[in-house]
Design a protein around this motif. Structure first.
Motif, short mmCIF file in Angstrom:
data_model
loop_
_atom_site.label_atom_id
_atom_site.label_comp_id
_atom_site.label_asym_id
_atom_site.label_seq_id
_atom_site.Cartn_x
_atom_site.Cartn_y
_atom_site.Cartn_z
N THR A 1 0.83 -1.21 0.00
CA THR A 1 0.00 0.00 0.00
C THR A 1 0.87 1.26 0.00
N ASP A 2 2.15 1.11 -0.32
CA ASP A 2 3.09 2.22 -0.23
C ASP A 2 2.70 3.42 -1.08
N CYS A 3 1.99 3.18 -2.17
CA CYS A 3 1.70 4.27 -3.11
C CYS A 3 0.46 5.07 -2.73
N ILE A 4 -0.31 4.62 -1.74
CA ILE A 4 -1.62 5.22 -1.51
C ILE A 4 -1.53 6.68 -1.08
N GLY A 5 -0.68 6.99 -0.14
CA GLY A 5 -0.59 8.37 0.34
C GLY A 5 0.19 9.27 -0.61
N GLN A 6 -0.36 10.41 -0.94
CA GLN A 6 0.32 11.38 -1.79
C GLN A 6 1.50 11.99 -1.04
N ASP A 7 2.63 12.16 -1.72
CA ASP A 7 3.83 12.72 -1.09
C ASP A 7 4.52 13.66 -2.08
N LEU A 8 4.05 14.88 -2.14
CA LEU A 8 4.61 15.86 -3.07
C LEU A 8 6.04 16.24 -2.68
N GLU A 9 6.30 16.42 -1.41
CA GLU A 9 7.65 16.78 -0.98
C GLU A 9 8.64 15.67 -1.33
N GLY A 10 8.26 14.44 -1.07
CA GLY A 10 9.13 13.31 -1.38
C GLY A 10 9.37 13.20 -2.88
N ALA A 11 8.33 13.46 -3.68
CA ALA A 11 8.47 13.40 -5.13
C ALA A 11 9.47 14.45 -5.62
N MET A 12 9.38 15.67 -5.07
CA MET A 12 10.30 16.73 -5.49
C MET A 12 11.73 16.40 -5.08
N ALA A 13 11.91 15.83 -3.90
CA ALA A 13 13.25 15.45 -3.45
C ALA A 13 13.84 14.38 -4.35
N LEU A 14 13.02 13.47 -4.80
CA LEU A 14 13.50 12.40 -5.67
C LEU A 14 13.91 12.95 -7.04
N LEU A 15 13.17 13.90 -7.55
CA LEU A 15 13.54 14.53 -8.82
C LEU A 15 14.85 15.31 -8.67
N GLU A 16 15.02 15.98 -7.54
CA GLU A 16 16.28 16.69 -7.28
C GLU A 16 17.44 15.70 -7.28
N GLU A 17 17.25 14.57 -6.61
CA GLU A 17 18.28 13.54 -6.55
C GLU A 17 18.63 13.03 -7.94
N ALA A 18 17.63 12.98 -8.82
CA ALA A 18 17.84 12.49 -10.19
C ALA A 18 18.44 13.56 -11.09
N GLY A 19 18.66 14.76 -10.55
CA GLY A 19 19.32 15.81 -11.34
C GLY A 19 18.37 16.75 -12.05
N TRP A 20 17.07 16.65 -11.76
CA TRP A 20 16.10 17.53 -12.41
C TRP A 20 15.83 18.73 -11.50
N THR A 21 16.29 19.90 -11.95
CA THR A 21 16.12 21.13 -11.18
C THR A 21 15.55 22.22 -12.08
N ASP A 22 15.01 23.25 -11.46
CA ASP A 22 14.45 24.37 -12.21
C ASP A 22 15.53 25.46 -12.29
N THR A 23 16.36 25.39 -13.31
CA THR A 23 17.50 26.31 -13.40
C THR A 23 17.11 27.70 -13.89
N ASP A 24 16.03 27.81 -14.64
CA ASP A 24 15.66 29.12 -15.20
C ASP A 24 14.46 29.74 -14.51
N GLY A 25 13.93 29.10 -13.48
CA GLY A 25 12.86 29.69 -12.70
C GLY A 25 11.50 29.73 -13.35
N ASP A 26 11.27 28.93 -14.40
CA ASP A 26 9.97 28.96 -15.07
C ASP A 26 8.97 27.95 -14.49
N GLY A 27 9.38 27.25 -13.44
CA GLY A 27 8.49 26.28 -12.79
C GLY A 27 8.58 24.89 -13.36
N ILE A 28 9.35 24.74 -14.47
CA ILE A 28 9.50 23.43 -15.10
C ILE A 28 10.94 22.96 -14.89
N ARG A 29 11.10 21.78 -14.36
CA ARG A 29 12.45 21.26 -14.13
C ARG A 29 13.15 20.95 -15.45
#
Length: 568
Positions: A358-386
């Motif tokens: 049942t690990d996927c049931i709870g929404q975790d936006l903060e955890g999702a953003m941290a995982l994308l950061e770890e994968a190297g996806w960042t918003d370098t130009d400030g347009d809201g899109i990584r």
């Protein structure tokens, strides 16, 4: 308890609905509406439910699964078991015997040669068979005599009820399809649109993606059936109009898959013309992640194939982050109400095969953003899109046209936007999306998108063939005319080895453990498939239509021969 022991006592013959008609065709006309229109009447060339179910009125398997998942004979005289000698003691063969006197709708006899040919048709190395996983364990099929067929397996097969069982694996007439083997299969328009069958109805006229006109099969094995002389099988439109046509206006007698918000269905039922029927089975609404690059910049023979890994979704961290951002409980609320429940599983039932995850049931936006950061996806130009290495985290997300699915798309796009993912939405007519046209760029098999959403399920109560869809090499590709069941292009030798172990495991508890592990490899471990909602099937029939028995384990039209008219 092992499956062999179950087979010893498994002559599971469930009684079908009792006949309620005096003679064939005495109840006139019946109208059926599927808001996803059939595009072909050969389920070996389409995995679309609307194609499998419409064709099940015309062509039939040796046996089916009833509304409880029990095995019942159709063209076969009985279900083979170890006890009755039909399944060998070493589980390496299953021998089927046809009922005597069966005729094709053209008046010629059905024989074992037709069954052997059907296996050759699907297993042909130069063809693309949408149901190939049914034959995954088959070594050969042979005709012993005119009525006897022996299926030889590559190894002991604890679950021998895969080929020729259920609406996904019917028998084709050899005489009609003889010139349609291999690469020629998709070119046989007449055969694929007007199959000669043994079912209760025959095709009078088929207009792909629109309507099928049928009439009672004059050579059907029961002289009192079907009760209806003619059928109009209307396709297209949307779930709402289909529901209204049965529940409010009475224009149609049966409407399939009312994928509508619960309050909408409740309001429609006030029309008083019909009633809904519902049941849970194995139908899971999910996101499929494309592991290959669908870019149109690639050569046609490379695009969306394993030759071109996906530039973004090949990273499991991205796929997991997309899953973590989703609020499944809210999706259930806005889409299905009591007819849905959040799930992390591709196989939600039966309980023996369902992971406790049942690990996927709870929404975790903060955890999702941290995982994308770890994968190297960042918003370098400030347009809201990584972005990463000059590439935007931008995805094309497609599905079929349907109000609930478009609501899901809107919600998921918003959640993904919150974690810095840009999402383009596309919806395609279900008749096209779930069609098998190798020339169309918009089919779910071709997968010219990054993410797509749909639901399907499997025949019967054992998920072996369903999980076998994701075997290496079973993906749609140009050489298979874009047929294939491994939609994501997933390939893991360890997964394939575990499939082989499942195929030779007879102990039911162990089979459950293996199936759960396979499910988790696709979902919890790799997020190749991102399950959303375990969907109950909701359909509707008019108050004057009798004999309807909703079946979530086989074709929904599995007992259409038993339908009849109730006089008001």
């Amino acid at each position: 308890m092992n499956l062999r022991s179950a087979l010893l006592g498994a002559a599971a013959f469930a009684a079908l609905a009792p006949a309620a008609m005096a003679e064939r065709g005495s109840d006139g006309h019946v109208n059926i509406i599927y808001w996803q229109a059939p595009s072909i009447l050969n389920p070996y060339l389409s995995g679309g439910t609307k194609d499998i179910e419409s064709s099940s009125m015309i062509i039939e398997p040796l046996g089916r699964f009833d509304q409880d998942g029990a095995l019942v004979p159709f063209l076969a005289s009985e279900i083979p078991t170890v006890e009755n000698g039909g399944v060998s003691e070493d589980l390496t063969t299953i021998t089927w015997t046809l009922k005597e006197g069966l005729l094709w709708s053209d008046g010629t006899p059905l024989t074992s040669e037709d069954v052997v040919f059907t296996a050759e048709y699907c297993m042909h190395p130069e063809g693309g068979c949408a149901q190939l996983s049914k034959f995954d364990a088959v070594e050969s099929v042979e005709a012993i005599d005119d009525l006897t067929i022996k299926v030889n397996f590559k190894a002991p097969q604890p679950n021998p009820y895969l080929p020729f069982m259920g609406g996904q694996s019917p028998i084709l007439q050899k005489a009609q399809f003889a010139e349609c083997l291999g690469a020629a299969a998709s070119t046989c328009t007449e055969q694929n649109f007007n199959p000669i069958g043994t079912g209760p109805f025959v095709v009078d006229e088929f207009k792909p993606n629109d309507v099928i006109s049928m009439s009672a099969n004059p050579n059907y094995r029961d002289p009192a059936k079907p009760a209806f002389a003619t059928v109009t099988f209307k396709g297209g439109g949307d779930a709402a109009s289909a529901g209204r046509a049965v529940l409010e206006t009475g224009e149609f007698d049966y409407a399939w898959n009312l994928q509508l918000a619960p309050e909408v269905i409740e309001e429609m039922e006030k029309g008083g013309k019909g009633q809904t029927v519902a049941a849970f089975g194995t139908l899971v609404e999910r996101l499929e992640m494309n592991l290959t690059d669908p870019s149109s910049d690639l050569p046609a023979d490379i695009r969306a194939t394993r030759e071109a890994p996906h530039p973004i979704l090949s990273d499991v961290r991205v796929r997991k982050a997309l899953s973590m951002a989703i609020d499944r409980e809210l999706l259930v609320e806005i889409g299905y109400g009591q007819a849905g429940r959040p799930t992390c599983n591709l196989v939600p039932a039966p309980a023996r095969y369902a992971s406790p995850n049942t690990d996927c049931i709870g929404q975790d936006l903060e955890g999702a953003m941290a995982l994308l950061e770890e994968a190297g996806w960042t918003d370098t130009d400030g347009d809201g899109i990584r972005d990463k290495d000059g590439m935007k985290l931008s995805l094309l997300y497609q599905t079929s046209t349907n109000a609930v699915r478009q609501n899901f798309q809107d919600a998921i796009k918003a959640w993904w936007g919150m974690i810095g993912v840009e999402t383009e939405l596309r919806n395609i007519s279900g008749s096209v999306f779930f069609g098998g046209d190798a020339g169309s760029p918009d089919t779910f098999q071709k997968f010219y998108a990054d993410v797509e959403m749909y639901a399907n399920n499997f025949d019967g109560t054992d998920p072996q063939a369903y999980l076998s869809m994701y075997r290496c090499g079973n993906e749609p590709k140009p050489s298979s005319q874009w047929q294939g069941e491994n939609i994501n292009r997933f390939c893991d030798p360890e997964y394939d080895a575990l499939l082989d172990e499942l195929a030779k495991t007879g102990e039911l508890e162990k089979r459950g453990e293996i199936a759960i592990r396979l499910n988790e490899m696709l979902t919890k471990d790799t997020y190749t498939i991102v399950p959303l909602v375990d969907r109950g099937r909701v359909s509707a029939h008019s108050n004057t239509l009798g004999g309807v028995v909703l079946n979530t384990w086989d074709s929904e039209l599995w007992n259409v021969a038993d339908w009849y008219r109730i006089e008001e």
